[in-house]
Each structure stands twice: as C-alpha cells, then as structure tokens.
Design an enzyme around this catalytic site. Structure first.
Site, mmCIF file in Angstrom:
data_model
loop_
_atom_site.group_PDB
_atom_site.id
_atom_site.type_symbol
_atom_site.label_atom_id
_atom_site.label_comp_id
_atom_site.label_asym_id
_atom_site.label_seq_id
_atom_site.Cartn_x
_atom_site.Cartn_y
_atom_site.Cartn_z
ATOM 1 N N LEU A 1 0.858 -1.190 0.000
ATOM 2 C CA LEU A 1 0.000 0.000 0.000
ATOM 3 C C LEU A 1 0.897 1.244 0.000
ATOM 4 O O LEU A 1 0.760 2.139 -0.827
ATOM 5 C CB LEU A 1 -0.908 -0.017 1.245
ATOM 6 C CG LEU A 1 -1.814 1.195 1.467
ATOM 7 C CD1 LEU A 1 -2.875 1.276 0.371
ATOM 8 C CD2 LEU A 1 -2.522 1.108 2.830
ATOM 9 N N THR A 2 1.862 1.251 0.932
ATOM 10 C CA THR A 2 2.704 2.426 1.143
ATOM 11 C C THR A 2 3.627 2.702 -0.038
ATOM 12 O O THR A 2 4.170 1.791 -0.650
ATOM 13 C CB THR A 2 3.558 2.197 2.408
ATOM 14 O OG1 THR A 2 2.682 1.894 3.489
ATOM 15 C CG2 THR A 2 4.387 3.418 2.750
ATOM 16 N N HIS B 1 16.743 -2.720 34.483
ATOM 17 C CA HIS B 1 18.046 -3.372 34.286
ATOM 18 C C HIS B 1 19.223 -2.407 34.495
ATOM 19 O O HIS B 1 20.385 -2.843 34.446
ATOM 20 C CB HIS B 1 18.149 -3.947 32.871
ATOM 21 C CG HIS B 1 17.430 -5.256 32.664
ATOM 22 N ND1 HIS B 1 16.067 -5.361 32.620
ATOM 23 C CD2 HIS B 1 17.910 -6.517 32.476
ATOM 24 C CE1 HIS B 1 15.728 -6.630 32.397
ATOM 25 N NE2 HIS B 1 16.821 -7.352 32.325
ATOM 26 N N GLU C 1 1.444 -0.058 9.827
ATOM 27 C CA GLU C 1 0.003 -0.237 9.612
ATOM 28 C C GLU C 1 -0.798 0.945 10.162
ATOM 29 O O GLU C 1 -1.902 0.785 10.685
ATOM 30 C CB GLU C 1 -0.489 -1.596 10.141
ATOM 31 C CG GLU C 1 0.129 -2.737 9.356
ATOM 32 C CD GLU C 1 -0.571 -4.065 9.516
ATOM 33 O OE1 GLU C 1 -1.786 -4.092 9.689
ATOM 34 O OE2 GLU C 1 0.136 -5.097 9.442
ATOM 35 N N THR D 1 0.278 5.055 11.734
ATOM 36 C CA THR D 1 0.903 5.616 12.940
ATOM 37 C C THR D 1 -0.135 5.788 14.052
ATOM 38 O O THR D 1 -1.354 5.765 13.803
ATOM 39 C CB THR D 1 1.495 7.011 12.632
ATOM 40 O OG1 THR D 1 0.408 7.842 12.183
ATOM 41 C CG2 THR D 1 2.569 6.952 11.556
ATOM 42 N N GLU E 1 -0.889 8.474 15.342
ATOM 43 C CA GLU E 1 -1.670 9.672 14.993
ATOM 44 C C GLU E 1 -2.819 9.302 14.054
ATOM 45 O O GLU E 1 -3.956 9.777 14.218
ATOM 46 C CB GLU E 1 -0.751 10.728 14.344
ATOM 47 C CG GLU E 1 0.286 11.346 15.287
ATOM 48 C CD GLU E 1 1.443 10.405 15.682
ATOM 49 O OE1 GLU E 1 1.629 9.363 15.021
ATOM 50 O OE2 GLU E 1 2.156 10.727 16.650
#
Ligand code: CAA
Length: 380
Positions: free
Chosen positions: A125-126, A338, A363, A365, A367
């Site tokens: 898609l991207t 740690h 998939e 952000t 936002e």
C-alpha cells in the site's frame, strides 16, 4: 463474558510458546545483528498451521479465528517480534486480502499455497510519497492487451524480496480519487516486477523490509482483485484486521520485556537485597503488568468482535494504538529496571524496545489511529 482462553486455545498458545522457545530463541540476537531473515523457519511455521491461521481448511488454512491468531502472534513476538510481524503480514495482509476480496479461482491459485506456507505473501500500500495519506498512491495501472501495465513503486514492504505473491494497489482512474484505486496480485518473476532497496532498520531487523518496483509490468486482468476502483476501500478493511496483529505484536514484545524485568529484579542484589524488594521497582512492575493486561483485553475484544463478523475499525485502531504505545513504555521501563545492563546487548530489553517502536508506526501511525477512532466516534 468470558475472560479466559478455552482449553484448545490454551493448547495453541502453549505449543507456539514451546516452538518459539526451542526454534527461535537461540537465534534471536544473531538474526538481529546480521539482519538475517529466517526463511528457513517458514516450513516449520507452516507445519504448525501458522501460515494460514485464519483461513478455512478447504483453502489450506488452520481454520482458527482471530482470538487464536492474536494469541499466536503474541507468543511469537514474546520471543522475537521479527517472526511475529512476518506471520502477521503474511496472514492478515496479503493472504487475507485475497481471502476476503478474491475470486474462487484466485483463492485456489494464490491463497491455497499461501495458507499452506508453500508461498510467502507481501502486501503493498505504502509508497515513498503516500504513507499516512494512503489514497495519495502514485503507482499507475493502465489497460493494455487484456491486462494492465503497471508503473511505480511501493516501500516498507514486508517480504518484498522473498515474497512469492504480492497484493498491491495502483491508480486506475486518477479523476476518481480514492475510488480510482484498484488492487492487483503480482507474482514473483513477473517481468517488470522486482524487489529493490532493503531497509537497514532500528528494530525488527530479522524481518525483511524492502521496496518493490514496477517497470512496465504487465498484469493479466485475472489478477485484478475485485472491481476497478475498490482497492482503497479493500485496503482499509484489510487494515482493520491487520491492526489487530500489530496490537498482538506489541503485547508480545511488551510481555517478553516485562518477564525479563521481573527475572532481573528478583536476581539483582543491591543494598543487600534483591531490587524487587524496593517499592520503586515494585511500582514499575505493577504499572507494566496492568498496562499489559489492559492492552491484551483491548486486543481480545477486537478479536472477539471480528470473529463474530462485526466491523472493528474503531476497536482494532484502539487496540493497536494503546498496545503499541504501552509496549514502548513497558520496554523502556524494562531497560530502566536493568540499569546499565539494560543499555547493553547482553540483556534482552534493548532489543524489545527497538522492536516495540515499529508498532507505533507500521500499519498506520498512532496519529492515524487517533484519526480513525475519532472519525468513528463522531459518526456514531
Ligand atoms: N472500513 C470501511 N470503509 C472505510 C474504512 C474501513 N476501515 N476506512 C475508510 N473507509 C471508507 C470511508 O467511509 C470513506 O467512504 P466514503 O468516501 O463513501 O465516505 C472512504 O473509505 C475514504 O475514507 P476516508 O475519507 O477516511 O479516507 P482518507 O483519505 O481520509 O484516509 C486514513 C483515511 C485513515 C488516513 C487512511 O488513509 C489510512 O488508514 N492511512 C494509513 C495507511 C496505513 O496504515 N499504512 C500502512 C500500510 S502497511 C504496509 O504497506 C507495509 C507492510 O508490509 C506492512
């Protein structure tokens, strides 16, 4: 309401846990450091049914639901998020796109070998200039000789190099905006379709992420998924399920980091006692465990609704957003517990933390998830 996994679901969980501990755990840091994509693991994942979790047996799948699927992705990611995201992208993006929107012929030809783990799936898609703005796709598909001539590129694609089957979208009618985008199935070896630059990433380094390029690539019309102009809507619906996987990935990574923090807090002695006996550490662990459980419940709620055929646009975005941001926080606290050792590669939290960051980006952000959630809320 049922808040426990069934006996069968618990068995699935434990068998994947055992598999991950035995087959993945010994190699995690080596694969991370060398960016080795463990393609040799795929036949073993397939044997357990993990390459076709959510598809019916008639299509070569394991016939399970999203509750089992998320449990599986969580368990793999508890040991190595790279394997978790690989199984996720293969199942819920590429294969699920064909399962949900493909014809019977396309399912027989492409889904069956994907679900059986004989083929590896990718989903595109991207693009370099169409990330959050997914309908800004520039890749074009123009009709020619009973098929389509495709030109453009996709980036940040899981399995771009080793993938055998790639579902990707292209603009078929620019005048129609997001309703002028169509999905096609590309096959490895097609002339004009090739992988390009592999990314050198912060985390999830054993998962293969690269670009794919289309240069006058001829795709037959029989590889078109659904009708012309439906590609964007299909992609949005595929992402509704995909985002559940990212929630599971985030929960698994956080669980791994949390367990390592508990182990270390019990072992590490300072001021004459284990640091787990200090309230400062106990409060951290309490917050981590509570946030983890909250994220897991959001994840399972989205799974349950999806398994009951409900639309989960809002629920999967909420699960993904909360779980991914929780995961970064929990992993960071695991490093803090740690102390100096957490900042080294001798202990697990630094890798969990690097891996967790992808969950707030991939998939969609955090936002974008807030936009998706808000639009659904305001529509109700
Ligand atoms: N279910 C059903 N319909 C949906 C839908 C959904 N989930 N999402 C949107 N739609 C419908 C809308 O109702 C709208 O319909 P109408 O035109 O009839 O009103 C239509 O689709 C267009 O939707 P929007 O107006 O909301 O579209 P937009 O252009 O504003 O974009 C967006 C919305 C949420 C920002 C979307 O572009 C988006 O999700 N962006 C992020 C993309 C993303 O997650 N990319 C990562 C891909 S991962 C990858 O490629 C790599 C890999 O290997 C993992």
């Amino acid at each position: 309401m049922e808040f426990e996994l069934s006996e069968e679901q618990q068995q699935v969980k434990m068998s994947v846990r055992e598999f991950a501990e035995a087959e993945i755990a010994p190699h995690v840091m080596e694969w991370d450091e060398t960016q080795h994509f463990p393609i040799e693991l795929v036949p073993k994942l397939a044997e357990l049914g993990l390459m076709g979790v959510i598809f019916p047996e008639e299509y070569g799948g394991a016939g399970m639901g999203y509750v089992e699927y998320a449990t599986i992705v969580e368990e793999l990611s508890r040991v190595d998020g790279s394997v978790g995201i690989s199984v996720a992208a293969h199942n819920s993006l590429c294969s699920n796109h064909i399962y949900t929107f493909g014809t019977e012929e396309q399912k027989q030809k492409f889904l069956v070998p994907l679900a059986q783990g004989k083929h590896l799936g990718a989903w595109g898609l991207t693009e370099p200039s169409a990330g959050s703005d997914a309908s800004g796709t520039r890749t074009t598909a123009v009709r020619e000789n009973g098929g389509w001539l495709v030109n453009g590129s996709k980036n940040f694609i899981t399995h771009a190099i080793h993938g055998d089957t790639c579902v990707a979208v292209a603009v078929t009618d620019r005048s129609k905006g997001n309703k002028g985008i169509t999905a096609f199935i590309f096959e490895k070896g097609m002339k004009g379709f090739a992988p390009a630059k592999k990314e050198n990433k912060l985390g999830l380094r054993a998962s293969e992420t690269a670009s794919v390029v289309f240069e006058d690539c001829h795709v037959p019309d029989e590889n078109r998924v659904g009708n012309e102009g439906e590609g964007f809507l299909q992609a949005m619906q595929v992402l509704d399920g995909g985002r559940i996987s990212i929630a599971a990935l985030a929960v698994g990574i956080a669980q791994g980091a949390y367990e390592s923090a508990v182990r270390y807090a019990k072992e590490r002695q300072q001021f004459g006692k284990p640091i787990a006996e200090f309230q400062a550490i106990q409060f951290k662990l309490a917050n981590m465990a509570t946030e983890l459980e909250a994220a897991r419940l959001l994840m399972y709620r989205a799974c349950y609704l999806k398994d009951h055929g409900k639309r989960v646009t809002k629920e999967s975005a909420m699960a993904k957003m909360y779980a991914s941001e929780m995961s970064v926080r929990v992993c960071e606290e695991a490093i803090q517990i740690h102390g100096g050792y957490g900042y080294t590669k001798d202990y697990p939290p630094e890798k969990y933390w690097r891996d967790s960051k992808l969950c707030t980006i991939g998939e969609g952000t955090s936002e974008i998830q807030r936009i998706v959630i808000a639009r659904q809320l305001l529509r109700q």
